[in-house]
Motif scaffolding. Structure first.
Motif, PDB file in Angstrom:
ATOM      1  N   ILE A   1       0.874  -1.170   0.000  1.00 33.71           N
ATOM      2  CA  ILE A   1       0.000   0.000   0.000  1.00 33.71           C
ATOM      3  C   ILE A   1       0.908   1.215   0.000  1.00 33.71           C
ATOM      4  O   ILE A   1       1.806   1.340   0.832  1.00 33.71           O
ATOM      5  CB  ILE A   1      -0.923  -0.010   1.236  1.00 33.71           C
ATOM      6  N   ASP A   2       0.680   2.087  -0.968  1.00 33.29           N
ATOM      7  CA  ASP A   2       1.546   3.256  -1.125  1.00 33.29           C
ATOM      8  C   ASP A   2       1.328   4.261  -0.001  1.00 33.29           C
ATOM      9  O   ASP A   2       0.215   4.744   0.212  1.00 33.29           O
ATOM     10  CB  ASP A   2       1.300   3.933  -2.473  1.00 33.29           C
ATOM     11  N   VAL A   3       2.418   4.550   0.708  1.00 32.99           N
ATOM     12  CA  VAL A   3       2.419   5.528   1.796  1.00 32.99           C
ATOM     13  C   VAL A   3       3.581   6.479   1.552  1.00 32.99           C
ATOM     14  O   VAL A   3       4.645   6.048   1.100  1.00 32.99           O
ATOM     15  CB  VAL A   3       2.591   4.826   3.174  1.00 32.99           C
ATOM     16  N   SER A   4       3.373   7.749   1.857  1.00 33.20           N
ATOM     17  CA  SER A   4       4.474   8.700   1.689  1.00 33.20           C
ATOM     18  C   SER A   4       4.709   9.487   2.974  1.00 33.20           C
ATOM     19  O   SER A   4       3.822   9.635   3.811  1.00 33.20           O
ATOM     20  CB  SER A   4       4.204   9.657   0.527  1.00 33.20           C
TER      21      SER A   4
ATOM     22  N   GLN B   1       6.775  13.131   3.722  1.00 27.86           N
ATOM     23  CA  GLN B   1       7.459  14.288   3.148  1.00 27.86           C
ATOM     24  C   GLN B   1       7.720  14.097   1.656  1.00 27.86           C
ATOM     25  O   GLN B   1       8.786  14.398   1.141  1.00 27.86           O
ATOM     26  CB  GLN B   1       8.749  14.577   3.903  1.00 27.86           C
ATOM     27  N   GLY B   2       6.723  13.554   0.961  1.00 27.55           N
ATOM     28  CA  GLY B   2       6.786  13.408  -0.482  1.00 27.55           C
ATOM     29  C   GLY B   2       7.551  12.202  -0.999  1.00 27.55           C
ATOM     30  O   GLY B   2       7.673  12.020  -2.194  1.00 27.55           O
ATOM     31  N   GLU B   3       8.053  11.361  -0.118  1.00 28.76           N
ATOM     32  CA  GLU B   3       8.837  10.199  -0.540  1.00 28.76           C
ATOM     33  C   GLU B   3       8.118   8.914  -0.139  1.00 28.76           C
ATOM     34  O   GLU B   3       7.566   8.813   0.960  1.00 28.76           O
ATOM     35  CB  GLU B   3      10.225  10.242   0.108  1.00 28.76           C
ATOM     36  N   SER B   4       8.118   7.923  -1.020  1.00 29.60           N
ATOM     37  CA  SER B   4       7.482   6.635  -0.734  1.00 29.60           C
ATOM     38  C   SER B   4       8.216   5.925   0.395  1.00 29.60           C
ATOM     39  O   SER B   4       9.443   5.863   0.389  1.00 29.60           O
ATOM     40  CB  SER B   4       7.496   5.744  -1.977  1.00 29.60           C
ATOM     41  N   VAL B   5       7.437   5.391   1.352  1.00 34.00           N
ATOM     42  CA  VAL B   5       8.027   4.719   2.503  1.00 34.00           C
ATOM     43  C   VAL B   5       7.317   3.407   2.791  1.00 34.00           C
ATOM     44  O   VAL B   5       6.198   3.166   2.337  1.00 34.00           O
ATOM     45  CB  VAL B   5       7.983   5.602   3.777  1.00 34.00           C
ATOM     46  N   ILE B   6       7.984   2.581   3.570  1.00 37.63           N
ATOM     47  CA  ILE B   6       7.432   1.340   4.090  1.00 37.63           C
ATOM     48  C   ILE B   6       7.316   1.498   5.606  1.00 37.63           C
ATOM     49  O   ILE B   6       8.253   1.950   6.261  1.00 37.63           O
ATOM     50  CB  ILE B   6       8.368   0.140   3.779  1.00 37.63           C
ATOM     51  N   ILE B   7       6.167   1.100   6.156  1.00 36.63           N
ATOM     52  CA  ILE B   7       5.984   1.121   7.607  1.00 36.63           C
ATOM     53  C   ILE B   7       6.484  -0.210   8.152  1.00 36.63           C
ATOM     54  O   ILE B   7       5.980  -1.265   7.782  1.00 36.63           O
ATOM     55  CB  ILE B   7       4.505   1.320   7.985  1.00 36.63           C
TER      56      ILE B   7
ATOM     57  N   ARG C   1       7.927   3.414  12.765  1.00 44.33           N
ATOM     58  CA  ARG C   1       9.298   3.281  12.259  1.00 44.33           C
ATOM     59  C   ARG C   1       9.152   2.994  10.768  1.00 44.33           C
ATOM     60  O   ARG C   1       8.479   2.046  10.371  1.00 44.33           O
ATOM     61  CB  ARG C   1      10.042   2.150  12.950  1.00 44.33           C
ATOM     62  N   ILE C   2       9.768   3.850   9.976  1.00 49.25           N
ATOM     63  CA  ILE C   2       9.642   3.746   8.521  1.00 49.25           C
ATOM     64  C   ILE C   2      11.013   3.743   7.871  1.00 49.25           C
ATOM     65  O   ILE C   2      12.017   4.100   8.496  1.00 49.25           O
ATOM     66  CB  ILE C   2       8.809   4.912   7.942  1.00 49.25           C
ATOM     67  N   TYR C   3      11.023   3.348   6.604  1.00 47.69           N
ATOM     68  CA  TYR C   3      12.214   3.508   5.780  1.00 47.69           C
ATOM     69  C   TYR C   3      11.766   3.775   4.350  1.00 47.69           C
ATOM     70  O   TYR C   3      10.655   3.418   3.968  1.00 47.69           O
ATOM     71  CB  TYR C   3      13.157   2.302   5.858  1.00 47.69           C
ATOM     72  N   THR C   4      12.604   4.448   3.604  1.00 49.42           N
ATOM     73  CA  THR C   4      12.260   4.766   2.224  1.00 49.42           C
ATOM     74  C   THR C   4      12.589   3.576   1.332  1.00 49.42           C
ATOM     75  O   THR C   4      13.466   2.773   1.637  1.00 49.42           O
ATOM     76  CB  THR C   4      13.007   6.007   1.710  1.00 49.42           C
ATOM     77  N   LYS C   5      11.886   3.498   0.222  1.00 53.01           N
ATOM     78  CA  LYS C   5      12.140   2.425  -0.735  1.00 53.01           C
ATOM     79  C   LYS C   5      13.515   2.574  -1.365  1.00 53.01           C
ATOM     80  O   LYS C   5      14.138   1.595  -1.737  1.00 53.01           O
ATOM     81  CB  LYS C   5      11.058   2.416  -1.805  1.00 53.01           C
TER      82      LYS C   5
ATOM     83  N   ASN D   1      16.211   3.890   0.225  1.00 48.57           N
ATOM     84  CA  ASN D   1      17.266   3.738   1.215  1.00 48.57           C
ATOM     85  C   ASN D   1      16.755   2.900   2.393  1.00 48.57           C
ATOM     86  O   ASN D   1      16.538   3.404   3.493  1.00 48.57           O
ATOM     87  CB  ASN D   1      17.734   5.110   1.701  1.00 48.57           C
ATOM     88  N   PRO D   2      16.581   1.588   2.179  1.00 50.62           N
ATOM     89  CA  PRO D   2      15.985   0.742   3.220  1.00 50.62           C
ATOM     90  C   PRO D   2      16.837   0.582   4.475  1.00 50.62           C
ATOM     91  O   PRO D   2      16.333   0.144   5.505  1.00 50.62           O
ATOM     92  CB  PRO D   2      15.780  -0.595   2.509  1.00 50.62           C
ATOM     93  N   ASP D   3      18.103   0.933   4.426  1.00 50.36           N
ATOM     94  CA  ASP D   3      18.966   0.802   5.597  1.00 50.36           C
ATOM     95  C   ASP D   3      18.802   1.954   6.586  1.00 50.36           C
ATOM     96  O   ASP D   3      19.235   1.859   7.724  1.00 50.36           O
ATOM     97  CB  ASP D   3      20.436   0.717   5.182  1.00 50.36           C
ATOM     98  N   LYS D   4      18.183   3.042   6.154  1.00 51.99           N
ATOM     99  CA  LYS D   4      18.011   4.208   7.029  1.00 51.99           C
ATOM    100  C   LYS D   4      16.577   4.235   7.559  1.00 51.99           C
ATOM    101  O   LYS D   4      15.652   4.682   6.886  1.00 51.99           O
ATOM    102  CB  LYS D   4      18.306   5.508   6.275  1.00 51.99           C
ATOM    103  N   GLU D   5      16.407   3.756   8.791  1.00 47.76           N
ATOM    104  CA  GLU D   5      15.096   3.745   9.432  1.00 47.76           C
ATOM    105  C   GLU D   5      14.963   4.973  10.323  1.00 47.76           C
ATOM    106  O   GLU D   5      15.924   5.382  10.967  1.00 47.76           O
ATOM    107  CB  GLU D   5      14.933   2.487  10.279  1.00 47.76           C
ATOM    108  N   ILE D   6      13.762   5.544  10.330  1.00 46.61           N
ATOM    109  CA  ILE D   6      13.500   6.687  11.209  1.00 46.61           C
ATOM    110  C   ILE D   6      12.137   6.506  11.877  1.00 46.61           C
ATOM    111  O   ILE D   6      11.268   5.805  11.358  1.00 46.61           O
ATOM    112  CB  ILE D   6      13.546   8.034  10.460  1.00 46.61           C
ATOM    113  N   ASP D   7      11.978   7.127  13.033  1.00 53.74           N
ATOM    114  CA  ASP D   7      10.696   7.138  13.729  1.00 53.74           C
ATOM    115  C   ASP D   7      10.018   8.469  13.468  1.00 53.74           C
ATOM    116  O   ASP D   7      10.645   9.524  13.619  1.00 53.74           O
ATOM    117  CB  ASP D   7      10.905   6.946  15.235  1.00 53.74           C
ATOM    118  N   VAL D   8       8.739   8.391  13.065  1.00 54.28           N
ATOM    119  CA  VAL D   8       7.976   9.606  12.772  1.00 54.28           C
ATOM    120  C   VAL D   8       6.606   9.503  13.422  1.00 54.28           C
ATOM    121  O   VAL D   8       6.128   8.408  13.716  1.00 54.28           O
ATOM    122  CB  VAL D   8       7.816   9.839  11.253  1.00 54.28           C
TER     123      VAL D   8
END
Length: 60
Positions: A16-19, A21-27, A38-42, A44-51
Motif C-alpha cells: 500500500i503506497d504511503v508517503s 514528506q513526499g517520498e514513498s516509505v514502508i511502515i 518506524r519507517i524507511y524509504t524504498k 534507502n531501506p537501511d536508514k530507518e527513522i521514527d515519525v
C-alpha cells in the motif's frame, strides 16, 4: 493517517503506497502508545527513522 490505519497497512500482505514528506516509505512497526511509526524509504531501506503517524499519507 491514524494509528489504526497505520497498523492495517503494516500488517497488509499487499503493498500500500504511503508517503512521508513526499517520498514513498514502508511502515516497519507502529508504536500505539507513542503514536509513532518506524519507517524507511524504498530508495534507502537501511536508514530507518521514527515519525509521528499523523505525518504519513496514504496515496490513493
Amino acid at each position: 493517517m491514524n494509528i489504526g490505519r497505520a497498523i492495517e497497512i503494516m500488517q497488509a500482505g499487499d503493498i500500500i503506497d504511503v508517503s512521508y514528506q513526499g517520498e514513498s516509505v514502508i511502515i516497519q512497526t507502529v508504536d500505539e502508545k507513542e503514536k509513532t511509526a518506524r519507517i524507511y524509504t524504498k530508495t534507502n531501506p537501511d536508514k530507518e527513522i521514527d515519525v509521528e503517524v499523523y505525518h504519513l499519507i496514504e496515496e490513493q
